[in-house]
Design an enzyme around this catalytic site. Structure first.
Site, short mmCIF file in Angstrom:
data_model
loop_
_atom_site.label_atom_id
_atom_site.label_comp_id
_atom_site.label_asym_id
_atom_site.label_seq_id
_atom_site.Cartn_x
_atom_site.Cartn_y
_atom_site.Cartn_z
N ASN A 22 -20.79 -22.41 -56.22
CA ASN A 22 -19.28 -21.23 -56.69
C ASN A 22 -19.95 -20.01 -56.75
O ASN A 22 -20.40 -20.25 -58.50
CB ASN A 22 -18.64 -21.79 -57.01
CG ASN A 22 -17.82 -21.50 -58.30
OD1 ASN A 22 -17.03 -20.35 -58.16
ND2 ASN A 22 -16.78 -22.36 -58.77
N ARG A 50 -17.46 -22.16 -52.80
CA ARG A 50 -16.04 -21.44 -53.13
C ARG A 50 -15.31 -20.43 -52.11
O ARG A 50 -16.31 -19.29 -52.13
CB ARG A 50 -16.37 -21.49 -54.60
CG ARG A 50 -14.47 -21.07 -55.30
CD ARG A 50 -14.60 -20.63 -56.30
NE ARG A 50 -13.18 -20.51 -56.68
CZ ARG A 50 -13.83 -19.47 -57.96
NH1 ARG A 50 -14.31 -18.90 -58.75
NH2 ARG A 50 -12.10 -18.61 -58.23
N HIS A 70 -6.47 -19.71 -57.90
CA HIS A 70 -7.53 -21.15 -58.39
C HIS A 70 -6.85 -22.28 -57.81
O HIS A 70 -7.21 -23.19 -58.50
CB HIS A 70 -6.74 -20.58 -60.12
CG HIS A 70 -7.24 -19.12 -61.14
ND1 HIS A 70 -6.67 -18.42 -61.35
CD2 HIS A 70 -8.74 -18.74 -60.66
CE1 HIS A 70 -7.32 -17.78 -61.73
NE2 HIS A 70 -9.05 -18.16 -62.04
N ARG A 90 -8.98 -7.51 -65.80
CA ARG A 90 -8.00 -7.63 -65.41
C ARG A 90 -6.49 -7.27 -65.52
O ARG A 90 -6.63 -7.54 -66.89
CB ARG A 90 -8.08 -8.73 -64.19
CG ARG A 90 -8.65 -8.10 -62.54
CD ARG A 90 -9.15 -9.35 -62.66
NE ARG A 90 -10.31 -11.18 -62.15
CZ ARG A 90 -9.94 -11.62 -61.81
NH1 ARG A 90 -9.57 -12.29 -61.41
NH2 ARG A 90 -10.89 -12.57 -62.67
N GLU A 93 -14.08 -27.69 -60.30
CA GLU A 93 -13.85 -26.61 -59.17
C GLU A 93 -15.04 -27.56 -58.00
O GLU A 93 -14.37 -28.12 -56.83
CB GLU A 93 -13.47 -25.59 -58.79
CG GLU A 93 -12.45 -24.64 -59.65
CD GLU A 93 -12.98 -24.08 -60.62
OE1 GLU A 93 -14.00 -22.84 -60.20
OE2 GLU A 93 -11.44 -22.45 -59.95
#
Ligand code: AMP
Length: 392
Positions: free
Chosen positions: A8, A92, A180, A239, A377
């Site tokens: 990831n 990912r 996500h 961000r 994840e």
């Protein structure tokens, strides 16, 4: 060949996990990360029980490229794997574009296609793909499975996906994708085990360095706050979140900023860092008395309040909310403020449960329940990878 490795790759870190495939339930036997690649990187590897197996800290000011970090992992991890050998790697990959709505085994052609999506996710996609390329070159026979963050949102309706732009623009694939998705997929798979009522109308708040919210019905994505890129929606560590597009025109026309400078501003210098002028890290902001830190947290919480109202409206009501990721799982302050703001939706916070980080953080009489569920994840990627190699 009895292990699945999961990679990831984030903008400044690589997380990894290794799973034993001999049992039907994939068992995590190794997990860790190399963090802070750009400045004084740190490596840690834990075994399945969470005990530390090995650490390394590079000297102050040193940096590693993602490829250097990957080479280090390839050299270091085999010795920690107690004789297990990797039979497939799951990655990912942030953006799957219009085409990839489920995991795919990556070859050189697919890799080239995914590289065309780099401008849509410049913070993550190049690193995700660079590692796949490195492994394709060094281990061409090793199956590599890309699992996409956009894929979970393919169930959104056409009207949720659409921007009000002319067709000659939207035909280029300019639409809302959402991100996500691997985290949301994990939460969707476990939340009904906590409470079957969560199979109804739920908003999941993935609040980490990157932050977004997803409205789900029956465990499928109905709407989400991120859009064409992972800039939209909530303000994040660095961000900006939702922004009037007129601001970008102003930056270009009046402040003479070019695309690179605007990208740097919106991805790296905005959000919690930009507003506070102190840090992108929620822990640092919570510990600070500076007015800028308070302003940044206020803006973050306020944005969640606005989006929660909008997402509840898209669902036509609300049965539960779930907090996850670094801030969602750990910040009692942010959870408390979000839940208090959402009292009008029927959320009644249980203060003690929230402070101790219990699973359910609303009172027994709360009409809408709120939960903390740690995300995973890597587990989702490992499951997809196992399925892909068994099915093919
Ligand atoms: P993630 O990207 O999911 O690793 O989340 C990173 C964010 O979680 C950073 O802003 C951290 O400051 C925040 N975080 C982690 N632990 C805590 C904590 N105990 N309290 C507040 N924020 C935290």
């Amino acid at each position: 060949m009895d292990a699945i490795a999961v990679i990831n790759a984030g903008s400044s870190s690589i997380k990894f996990a290794v799973y034993d495939t001999r049992s039907k339930l994939l068992q995590r036997m190794l997990a860790g990360s190399i963090r802070d690649l750009g400045a004084s990187p740190r490596f840690i590897a834990n075994n399945g029980a969470g005990d530390v197996l090995e650490t390394k800290a590079w000297e102050e000011g040193a940096s590693l490229s993602h490829e250097d970090a990957m080479a280090f992992l390839l050299e270091t991890l085999p010795a920690l794997m107690q004789g297990h050998r990797v039979c497939a790697v799951g990655h990912r990959v942030v953006h799957g574009g219009e085409r990839y709505t489920s995991p795919v085994r990556v070859d050189a052609d697919i890799l080239r296609e995914l590289e065309t999506l780099i401008p849509l996710a410049p913070l993550h996609q190049p690193h995700n793909l660079a590692l796949i390329r490195t492994l394709l070159e060094t281990e061409p026979g090793l199956p590599q499975i890309a699992c996409f963050d956009t894929a979970f949102h393919h169930t959104m309706s056409p009207v949720e996906r659409a921007f009000a732009l002319p067709r000659d623009i939207t035909e280029h694939g300019v639409r809302r994708y959402g991100f996500h998705g691997l985290s949301y997929e994990y939460i969707a798979s476990v939340m009904v085990l906590r409470d079957p009522a969560l199979s109804a109308r739920v908003v999941v708040l993935h609040l980490g360095n990157g932050a977004s919210m997803c409205a789900m019905q029956g465990g499928s994505s109905v709407a989400t706050t991120m859009g064409f890129t992972a800039l939209d929606g909530l303000p994040m560590g660095t961000r900006c979140g939702s922004l009037d597009p007129g601001v970008v025109l102003y930056l270009m026309a009046e402040l003479q900023m070019n695309d690179r400078q605007i990208q740097e501003l919106l991805y790296h210098r905005s959000g919690l860092l930009g507003v506070s002028g102190i840090s992108s890290d929620m822990r640092t902001l919570e510990a600070s008395d500076a007015p800028g830190a308070k302003e940044a947290i206020d803006l973050f919480v306020h944005s969640i309040k606005r989006h929660l109202g909008a997402l509840a409206a898209t669902l036509g009501g609300l049965d539960g909310i779930v907090f996850t990721a670094g801030i969602g799982e750990n910040s009692a302050l942010v959870r408390e403020r979000v839940c208090r703001d959402a009292a009008w939706l029927g959320i009644e916070l249980d203060d003690a449960a929230n402070r101790t980080g219990a699973s359910r953080i609303t009172t027994a009489s709360s009409a809408v329940s709120a939960w903390i569920i740690p995300t995973d994840e890597e587990a989702v990627i490992a499951k997809h990878t196992q399925r892909m190699i068994t099915d093919t």
